[in-house]
Design an enzyme around this catalytic site. Structure first.
Site, PDB file in Angstrom:
ATOM      1  N   THR A  25      -0.582   1.666   7.851  1.00 49.02           N
ATOM      2  CA  THR A  25       0.450   1.836   6.814  1.00 49.02           C
ATOM      3  C   THR A  25       0.132   1.090   5.520  1.00 49.02           C
ATOM      4  OG1 THR A  25       1.762  -0.004   7.699  1.00 49.02           O
ATOM      5  CG2 THR A  25       2.324   2.225   8.486  1.00 49.02           C
ATOM      6  N   TYR A  58       1.968  -5.704   3.342  1.00 46.98           N
ATOM      7  CA  TYR A  58       1.865  -4.308   2.888  1.00 46.98           C
ATOM      8  C   TYR A  58       3.115  -3.916   2.074  1.00 46.98           C
ATOM      9  CZ  TYR A  58      -1.843  -3.941   6.463  1.00 46.98           C
ATOM     10  OH  TYR A  58      -2.968  -4.128   7.233  1.00 46.98           O
ATOM     11  N   TRP A 230     -10.616  -3.237  -3.922  1.00 46.67           N
ATOM     12  CA  TRP A 230     -10.907  -4.052  -2.733  1.00 46.67           C
ATOM     13  C   TRP A 230     -11.932  -3.448  -1.773  1.00 46.67           C
ATOM     14  CZ3 TRP A 230      -9.266  -2.046   2.115  1.00 46.67           C
ATOM     15  CH2 TRP A 230      -8.378  -0.959   2.047  1.00 46.67           C
ATOM     16  N   PHE A 275      -0.539   9.055   4.520  1.00 47.32           N
ATOM     17  CA  PHE A 275       0.847   9.294   4.108  1.00 47.32           C
ATOM     18  C   PHE A 275       0.967  10.756   3.683  1.00 47.32           C
ATOM     19  CE2 PHE A 275       2.142   4.622   2.896  1.00 47.32           C
ATOM     20  CZ  PHE A 275       2.130   4.303   4.233  1.00 47.32           C
TER      21      PHE A 275
HETATM   22  P1  NAP Z   1      -8.616   4.555   6.607  1.00 42.69           P
HETATM   23  O1  NAP Z   1      -7.553   4.767   7.588  1.00 42.69           O
HETATM   24  O2  NAP Z   1     -10.038   4.535   7.043  1.00 42.69           O
HETATM   25  O3  NAP Z   1      -8.540   5.634   5.440  1.00 42.69           O
HETATM   26  C1  NAP Z   1      -7.359   5.894   4.736  1.00 42.69           C
HETATM   27  C2  NAP Z   1      -7.685   6.885   3.631  1.00 42.69           C
HETATM   28  O4  NAP Z   1      -8.144   8.114   4.182  1.00 42.69           O
HETATM   29  C3  NAP Z   1      -6.477   7.203   2.805  1.00 42.69           C
HETATM   30  O5  NAP Z   1      -6.904   7.356   1.448  1.00 42.69           O
HETATM   31  C4  NAP Z   1      -5.984   8.545   3.372  1.00 42.69           C
HETATM   32  O6  NAP Z   1      -5.334   9.298   2.379  1.00 42.69           O
HETATM   33  C5  NAP Z   1      -7.291   9.192   3.768  1.00 42.69           C
HETATM   34  N1  NAP Z   1      -7.180  10.088   4.932  1.00 42.69           N
HETATM   35  C6  NAP Z   1      -6.383   9.955   6.018  1.00 42.69           C
HETATM   36  N2  NAP Z   1      -6.609  10.941   6.906  1.00 42.69           N
HETATM   37  C7  NAP Z   1      -7.563  11.728   6.384  1.00 42.69           C
HETATM   38  C8  NAP Z   1      -8.215  12.909   6.817  1.00 42.69           C
HETATM   39  N3  NAP Z   1      -7.914  13.472   7.974  1.00 42.69           N
HETATM   40  N4  NAP Z   1      -9.140  13.466   5.981  1.00 42.69           N
HETATM   41  C9  NAP Z   1      -9.452  12.903   4.803  1.00 42.69           C
HETATM   42  N5  NAP Z   1      -8.885  11.782   4.339  1.00 42.69           N
HETATM   43  C10 NAP Z   1      -7.943  11.190   5.126  1.00 42.69           C
HETATM   44  O7  NAP Z   1      -8.408   3.213   5.772  1.00 42.69           O
HETATM   45  P2  NAP Z   1      -7.502   1.923   5.741  1.00 42.69           P
HETATM   46  O8  NAP Z   1      -6.145   2.238   5.225  1.00 42.69           O
HETATM   47  O9  NAP Z   1      -8.331   0.921   5.038  1.00 42.69           O
HETATM   48  O10 NAP Z   1      -7.371   1.454   7.263  1.00 42.69           O
HETATM   49  C11 NAP Z   1      -6.369   1.922   8.124  1.00 42.69           C
HETATM   50  C12 NAP Z   1      -5.326   0.864   8.431  1.00 42.69           C
HETATM   51  O11 NAP Z   1      -5.930  -0.293   9.002  1.00 42.69           O
HETATM   52  C13 NAP Z   1      -4.586   0.298   7.204  1.00 42.69           C
HETATM   53  O12 NAP Z   1      -3.647   1.200   6.682  1.00 42.69           O
HETATM   54  C14 NAP Z   1      -4.013  -0.958   7.810  1.00 42.69           C
HETATM   55  O13 NAP Z   1      -2.879  -0.633   8.609  1.00 42.69           O
HETATM   56  C15 NAP Z   1      -5.178  -1.447   8.673  1.00 42.69           C
HETATM   57  N6  NAP Z   1      -6.069  -2.425   7.992  1.00 42.69           N
HETATM   58  C16 NAP Z   1      -6.094  -3.708   8.444  1.00 42.69           C
HETATM   59  C17 NAP Z   1      -6.922  -4.655   7.849  1.00 42.69           C
HETATM   60  C18 NAP Z   1      -6.978  -6.055   8.368  1.00 42.69           C
HETATM   61  O14 NAP Z   1      -7.522  -6.932   7.686  1.00 42.69           O
HETATM   62  N7  NAP Z   1      -6.464  -6.326   9.550  1.00 42.69           N
HETATM   63  C19 NAP Z   1      -7.744  -4.292   6.767  1.00 42.69           C
HETATM   64  C20 NAP Z   1      -7.719  -2.964   6.325  1.00 42.69           C
HETATM   65  C21 NAP Z   1      -6.892  -2.039   6.955  1.00 42.69           C
HETATM   66  P3  NAP Z   1      -3.870  10.004   2.613  1.00 42.69           P
HETATM   67  O15 NAP Z   1      -2.892   8.919   2.903  1.00 42.69           O
HETATM   68  O16 NAP Z   1      -3.630  10.669   1.310  1.00 42.69           O
HETATM   69  O17 NAP Z   1      -4.041  10.979   3.750  1.00 42.69           O
END
Ligand code: NAP
Length: 313
Positions: A25, A58, A230, A275
């Site tokens: 999220t 977040y 980032w 989202f």
């Molecule tokens: P991700 O899930 O690898 O990628 C998200 C991106 O991909 C968004 O721009 C999304 O856009 C797009 N997307 C989603 N589904 C898709 C699909 N089927 N085809 C093409 N594009 C797609 O990246 P992330 O947000 O960095 O990581 C996921 C989650 O991990 C975060 O939201 C957070 O909850 C967590 N996180 C934790 C840490 C930590 O330090 N613990 C660090 C980073 C992330 P749309 O929304 O427009 O679909």
């Protein structure tokens, strides 16, 4: 591993279990209209997601909580069907701050407990209102705390029933060992949330965690949003990868679905963020096919050992 949508949970070392697929999220609050997270979590729950990954930092935890509560009120789910992971931020590592910080998160969510509470990062920042405390030269102000003492405060949160399970995030092997070897350890971390996808497969950490019954939760499993503020965008976009796309063609799946399936098939939990209603649904369609051993090896070979999320602070 034969996975179906019905049996897509993995056991945790404390007797609980975690759904292999969750909804991430994190979205830049400045670029995301209010209510987007609320709608997305509701769509995800209707789609079948039962695991939501969130955090105080977040700035949308209130929307996540509202979505969960609305779906419970509708009778779509019960509280115990949902697995919510919250995170302890870097400014809240001193042990006396841990429980009040979790209580604040619960107040924002308007829930009685989180299913998993994790230390978001192993380093501590100066406690206070600033999320990124900096000195007059713009340098980050760190804070000396004992991670083991922070962990004991996390254990107390589990004992108090405020968190069903406790874990960590962005910990390396040395930091995990520090907790695992802590004299008087009451609960091991059940999970370690780290960057994990075909370009950063984490073979050594994965093996270490397997040996210690620690589940890896893979963040940025689709290669991030490529937000230059980032993300290291010098590493190529994961979803354009020719191998992932070619394998996808064979199964009539997208590169995103192949990247997610790769991880869950090797027992790594994935938390893709979307989202967008269509992509939220797309990312859930990963339980109706499986990759061959040869394909798993081909994807493993894509590893570049380069992080998108460098956490330079
Ligand atoms: P991700 O899930 O690898 O990628 C998200 C991106 O991909 C968004 O721009 C999304 O856009 C797009 N997307 C989603 N589904 C898709 C699909 N089927 N085809 C093409 N594009 C797609 O990246 P992330 O947000 O960095 O990581 C996921 C989650 O991990 C975060 O939201 C957070 O909850 C967590 N996180 C934790 C840490 C930590 O330090 N613990 C660090 C980073 C992330 P749309 O929304 O427009 O679909």
């Amino acid at each position: 591993m034969n996975l179906t949508a019905e049996s897509h949970r993995v056991p945790l070392s404390d007797g609980n279990s975690i759904p292999l697929l969750g909804l991430g999220t994190y979205a830049d609050p400045k670029k995301t209209p209010k209510g987007t997270c609320l709608e997305s979590v509701k769509i995800a729950i209707d789609t079948g997601y039962r695991h939501i990954d969130g955090a105080f930092v977040y700035y949308n935890e209130h929307e996540v909580g509202q979505a969960i509560r609305e779906k419970i009120a509708e009778g779509k789910i019960k509280r115990e069907d949902i697995f919510y992971c919250g995170k302890l931020w870097n400014t809240c590592h001193p042990p006396e701050l841990v429980r009040p910080t979790l209580e604040k998160t619960l107040k924002i969510l308007q829930l009685d407990y989180v299913d998993l509470y994790i230390i978001e990062l192993p380093m501590a920042f100066k406690p206070g209102d600033a999320i990124y405390p900096r000195d007059e030269n713009g340098k980050m102000i760190y804070h000396e705390t004992d991670l083991c003492a922070t962990w004991e405060a996390m254990e107390a949160c589990k004992d108090a029933g405020l968190a069903k399970s406790i874990g960590v995030s962005n910990f390396n092997r040395r930091q995990l060992e520090m907790i695992l070897n802590k004299p008087g350890l009451k609960y091991k971390p059940v999970s370690n949330q780290v960057e994990c996808h075909p370009y950063f497969t984490q073979p050594k950490l994965l093996e270490f965690c397997r040996q210690h019954d620690i589940v890896i939760v893979g963040y940025s499993p689709l290669g991030t949003s490529r937000d230059e503020t980032w993300v290291n965008v010098s590493s190529p976009p994961l979803l354009k990868d020719p191998v992932l796309n070619a394998i996808g063609k064979k199964y009539n799946k997208t590169a995103a679905q192949i990247a997610l399936r790769f991880n869950i098939q090797r027992g790594v939990v994935v938390i893709p963020k979307s989202f967008n209603p269509q992509r939220i649904r797309e990312n859930f369609q990963i339980f109706d096919f499986s990759l061959t051993e040869k394909e798993m090896k081909e994807i493993e070979a894509l590893n570049k050992n380069v992080r998108y999320v460098e956490l330079l602070m």
